[in-house]
Write a protein that holds these residues in place. Structure first.
Motif, PDB file in Angstrom:
ATOM      1  N   LEU A 372       0.631  -1.239   0.060  1.00 49.70           N
ATOM      2  CA  LEU A 372       0.167  -0.497   0.001  1.00 49.70           C
ATOM      3  C   LEU A 372       1.305   1.196  -0.160  1.00 49.70           C
ATOM      4  O   LEU A 372       1.682   2.179   0.410  1.00 49.70           O
ATOM      5  CB  LEU A 372      -0.736   0.120   1.228  1.00 49.70           C
ATOM      6  N   ASP A 373       0.179   2.361  -0.771  1.00 48.21           N
ATOM      7  CA  ASP A 373       1.278   3.276  -1.293  1.00 48.21           C
ATOM      8  C   ASP A 373       0.241   4.705  -1.175  1.00 48.21           C
ATOM      9  O   ASP A 373      -0.880   4.631  -1.971  1.00 48.21           O
ATOM     10  CB  ASP A 373       1.927   3.033  -1.986  1.00 48.21           C
ATOM     11  N   ALA A 374       1.004   5.688  -1.146  1.00 50.76           N
ATOM     12  CA  ALA A 374       0.507   7.354  -1.519  1.00 50.76           C
ATOM     13  C   ALA A 374      -1.341   6.849  -1.351  1.00 50.76           C
ATOM     14  O   ALA A 374      -1.310   7.424  -0.539  1.00 50.76           O
ATOM     15  CB  ALA A 374       0.710   7.331  -3.274  1.00 50.76           C
ATOM     16  N   ASP A 375      -1.907   7.041  -2.464  1.00 53.63           N
ATOM     17  CA  ASP A 375      -3.540   7.597  -1.862  1.00 53.63           C
ATOM     18  C   ASP A 375      -4.265   5.973  -1.435  1.00 53.63           C
ATOM     19  O   ASP A 375      -5.176   6.642  -0.240  1.00 53.63           O
ATOM     20  CB  ASP A 375      -4.195   7.562  -3.209  1.00 53.63           C
ATOM     21  N   ALA A 376      -3.968   5.254  -1.647  1.00 50.59           N
ATOM     22  CA  ALA A 376      -4.251   4.396  -1.172  1.00 50.59           C
ATOM     23  C   ALA A 376      -3.689   4.622   1.047  1.00 50.59           C
ATOM     24  O   ALA A 376      -4.925   4.463   1.702  1.00 50.59           O
ATOM     25  CB  ALA A 376      -3.868   2.560  -0.495  1.00 50.59           C
ATOM     26  N   LEU A 377      -3.018   4.881   2.113  1.00 44.93           N
ATOM     27  CA  LEU A 377      -2.125   5.311   2.635  1.00 44.93           C
ATOM     28  C   LEU A 377      -3.387   6.221   3.331  1.00 44.93           C
ATOM     29  O   LEU A 377      -4.040   6.242   4.446  1.00 44.93           O
ATOM     30  CB  LEU A 377      -1.237   5.851   2.942  1.00 44.93           C
ATOM     31  N   ASN A 378      -3.327   7.398   2.222  1.00 45.77           N
ATOM     32  CA  ASN A 378      -4.301   8.628   2.493  1.00 45.77           C
ATOM     33  C   ASN A 378      -5.505   8.032   2.910  1.00 45.77           C
ATOM     34  O   ASN A 378      -5.992   8.666   4.140  1.00 45.77           O
ATOM     35  CB  ASN A 378      -3.793   9.766   1.484  1.00 45.77           C
ATOM     36  N   LEU A 379      -6.566   7.127   2.012  1.00 44.21           N
ATOM     37  CA  LEU A 379      -7.423   6.726   2.071  1.00 44.21           C
ATOM     38  C   LEU A 379      -7.832   5.850   3.628  1.00 44.21           C
ATOM     39  O   LEU A 379      -8.438   6.266   4.045  1.00 44.21           O
ATOM     40  CB  LEU A 379      -7.848   5.583   0.954  1.00 44.21           C
ATOM     41  N   LEU A 380      -7.271   5.165   3.876  1.00 35.20           N
ATOM     42  CA  LEU A 380      -6.602   4.688   5.650  1.00 35.20           C
ATOM     43  C   LEU A 380      -7.236   5.641   6.617  1.00 35.20           C
ATOM     44  O   LEU A 380      -7.630   5.557   7.787  1.00 35.20           O
ATOM     45  CB  LEU A 380      -5.988   3.506   5.908  1.00 35.20           C
ATOM     46  N   ALA A 381      -5.755   6.529   6.161  1.00 32.64           N
ATOM     47  CA  ALA A 381      -6.111   7.810   7.388  1.00 32.64           C
ATOM     48  C   ALA A 381      -7.090   8.130   7.742  1.00 32.64           C
ATOM     49  O   ALA A 381      -7.318   8.652   8.500  1.00 32.64           O
ATOM     50  CB  ALA A 381      -4.561   8.457   6.614  1.00 32.64           C
ATOM     51  N   ALA A 382      -8.081   8.776   6.624  1.00 32.25           N
ATOM     52  CA  ALA A 382      -9.146   9.443   6.198  1.00 32.25           C
ATOM     53  C   ALA A 382     -10.361   8.409   6.654  1.00 32.25           C
ATOM     54  O   ALA A 382     -11.620   8.658   7.322  1.00 32.25           O
ATOM     55  CB  ALA A 382      -9.821  10.010   4.698  1.00 32.25           C
ATOM     56  N   ASP A 383     -10.410   7.393   6.246  1.00 29.01           N
ATOM     57  CA  ASP A 383     -11.794   6.400   6.763  1.00 29.01           C
ATOM     58  C   ASP A 383     -10.829   5.595   7.871  1.00 29.01           C
ATOM     59  O   ASP A 383     -10.030   4.270   7.241  1.00 29.01           O
ATOM     60  CB  ASP A 383     -11.831   5.564   5.820  1.00 29.01           C
ATOM     61  N   PRO A 384     -10.546   5.315   9.521  1.00 29.88           N
ATOM     62  CA  PRO A 384     -10.025   4.419   9.759  1.00 29.88           C
ATOM     63  C   PRO A 384     -10.783   2.969  10.043  1.00 29.88           C
ATOM     64  O   PRO A 384      -9.868   1.707   9.931  1.00 29.88           O
ATOM     65  CB  PRO A 384     -10.763   5.178  11.511  1.00 29.88           C
ATOM     66  N   LYS A 385     -11.856   2.592  10.160  1.00 28.24           N
ATOM     67  CA  LYS A 385     -11.973   1.047   9.290  1.00 28.24           C
ATOM     68  C   LYS A 385     -11.636   0.677   8.436  1.00 28.24           C
ATOM     69  O   LYS A 385     -11.494  -0.726   8.427  1.00 28.24           O
ATOM     70  CB  LYS A 385     -14.249   1.862   9.085  1.00 28.24           C
ATOM     71  N   LEU A 386     -11.060   1.173   7.784  1.00 27.86           N
ATOM     72  CA  LEU A 386     -10.529   0.713   6.288  1.00 27.86           C
ATOM     73  C   LEU A 386      -9.323   0.061   7.077  1.00 27.86           C
ATOM     74  O   LEU A 386      -8.609  -1.370   6.455  1.00 27.86           O
ATOM     75  CB  LEU A 386      -9.383   1.557   5.173  1.00 27.86           C
TER      76      LEU A 386
END
Length: 526
Positions: A372-386
């Protein structure tokens, strides 16, 4: 592979060597002093290689009251007996004087070597400064007279040789403890310290030499074998750095093989206008040994990718259609993920709903390694459920800003102790964590850490991180375990950067040239 030890572990190694194995501390000290004195002579020889009159060279040894100071005094005495003009400078402030310090001080007093207190000394010009104020045991910031002495050393303008650690640098984190001596060279003993591999400590050390002084590192192992254990004595590794000889561990390509033998990499990357991210990851995966690479990307990237990397298979989706029919898009992602042996997820995918569907689908449906890199990590940061989908077969590759978003810590906090930061994330989520910085830290869930020592500022360009994800994926496809591939991927990525810099210069390296330089590194494993 080289071990990197903490200050507390190094002190335990000293204790065991002396108390459990019976090697006298004074023997170790004399060998340490000989190593430091030898390096001092080399530094002075470089300065005036044709001079035979050693008395022309004045050496100032600035020594604390502990065993590090005793090492410095012993080194000064050796240099004095070899014919150099030597002066020893001690702090004004009192401190606990170790028996070894008292012994070494009594010897130089009998020899008539000048010893001054800082307040009584009028500094003049000198040829070399030996910094032996503090070693690996420093636990609090420099203050008072010690802070003044460190500043004075830096201001004198003479070459500086630090004994074991530059005074003021944390041996655990490489952080500057209030102030620190900036050395031209450092002689350290037994094993390299974590703080000498991490920034800014690595920079403050200057040229680093690791001297074997006869320490029994662990169970009789010789230096630099990777045998050093963690401070808790649990038997788990502490920290390591890879070396060129480790490239021999990269799996070979058997003659009786085909493209399917070397794994299928899916690169889920590149929203509209972000073809470059997908290209760099896919190219790097091929360069590092993958047999087949498929790119799952937005259809507008088709022409660019077909022209730049016709070897890649394309799996295309329409961004607008994915928004209208997310269920159909989800099935497409599932189908492509099921094809893969390893998945790169995130470079340039954006952070909209389509990207979120892609990330959640791959994380929830895939049982193969996922990087996981870049935007995938940012999406995880924005949505803790991920984050609940994270497991041990996944590798997180955040840079400092992405790690800050992911953990809620400031960049300053992360940089102060990157090893602990990476370890905490890996322990919490089970995934390997590759915390990218000038000295990238790779942490695994059992606490093992690799600190990368390859690389160059030439790599500080857009697309470099995309190349890294492809490198790691290619190594997994080639047959490496996920954790091993993460650590080796970072190291190989840095070596490719060094190769690209040699060819293009420190300012001019582009991500595609970094990826192309991987072939030079991968050739070394043969």
């Amino acid at each position: 592979m080289r071990s990197l030890v903490s200050g507390s572990r190094m002190k335990e190694i000293d204790r065991r060597t002396i108390e459990d194995y019976g090697i006298p501390s004074i023997v170790l000290m004399e060998r340490a002093a000989l190593a430091a004195a030898g390096e001092a002579e080399r530094m002075l020889a470089v300065k005036a290689p044709d001079s035979e009159d050693k008395r022309r060279f004045s050496i100032l040894a600035v020594c604390g009251f502990g065993n590090n100071g005793a090492d410095g005094i012993a080194a000064a005495r050796i240099l004095f007996l070899r014919g150099f003009a030597v002066t020893i400078l001690l702090p004004d402030e009192g401190g606990r004087r170790t028996p070894e310090f008292e012994l070494q001080l009594s010897i130089v007093n009998r020899l008539g070597i000048p010893v001054h207190s800082a307040s009584d000394f009028i500094p003049g010009r000198c040829s070399l400064i030996i910094d032996a104020l503090f070693g690996v045991g420093l636990s609090r910031p420099l203050a008072g007279g010690y802070l003044e002495l460190a500043s004075r050393i830096n201001e004198m303008g003479a070459p500086v040789l630090s004994v074991d650690m530059p005074s003021g640098i944390s041996s655990d984190t490489g952080a500057v403890m209030g102030a620190a001596v900036r050395a031209d060279a450092t002689v350290t003993f037994g094993e390299k310290k974590l703080g000498q591999a991490l920034y800014p400590g690595r920079e403050f050390c200057g040229r680093l030499l690791v001297a074997d002084i006869g320490l029994v590192l662990d169970d009789g192992f010789a230096p630099n074998t990777g045998a050093v254990l963690d401070p808790g004595g649990t038997g788990k590794p502490s920290a390591f750095a890879l070396e060129p000889s480790d490239l021999l561990r990269i799996p070979k390509r058997e003659r009786n093989s085909n493209k399917g033998t070397f794994g299928k990499v899916l690169v889920a990357a590149g929203s509209e206008g972000m073809a470059g991210a997908a290209f760099f990851s896919a190219l790097a995966a091929y360069r590092c040994g993958a047999g087949l690479v498929k790119i799952l990307t937005e259809e507008s990237n088709r022409l660019i990718l077909q022209e730049r990397l016709p070897e890649a298979i394309l799996a295309l989706y329409s961004g607008p259609e994915a928004k209208v029919d997310p269920a159909r898009f989800e099935n497409t992602v599932k189908e492509q993920a099921a094809w893969a042996d390893v998945i790169v997820l995130g470079p340039g995918i954006g952070q909209g709903e389509t990207a979120k569907v892609m990330v959640e689908t791959i994380l929830s449906e895939s049982y193969v390694p996922v990087i996981l890199d870049a935007d995938a990590l940012n999406l995880l940061a924005a949505d803790p459920k991920l984050k609940e989908y994270l497991t041990e077969n996944m590798i997180l590759t955040p840079h400092m800003m992405e790690m800050s978003r992911f953990t809620g810590k400031t960049i300053k906090e992360l940089k102060a102790d990157p090893v602990s930061a990476a370890r905490e994330v890996s322990a919490q989520y089970g995934a390997a964590c590759v915390l990218k910085d000038a000295a990238t830290v790779t942490a695994f869930r059992d606490g093992t850490v690799f600190v990368n020592e390859s690389g160059t500022p030439a790599m500080a360009k857009g697309g470099s991180g995309d190349v890294l994800t492809g490198v790691i994926a290619g190594l997994i496809a080639l047959g490496m375990e996920e954790g091993e591939a993460a650590a080796f991927g970072v190291y190989i990525h840095g070596l490719a950067g060094e190769a690209a810099e040699r060819r293009y210069g420190v300012h001019s390296v582009l991500a595609r040239e970094l990826a192309d330089s991987l072939s030079e590194v991968m050739r070394r494993e043969n």
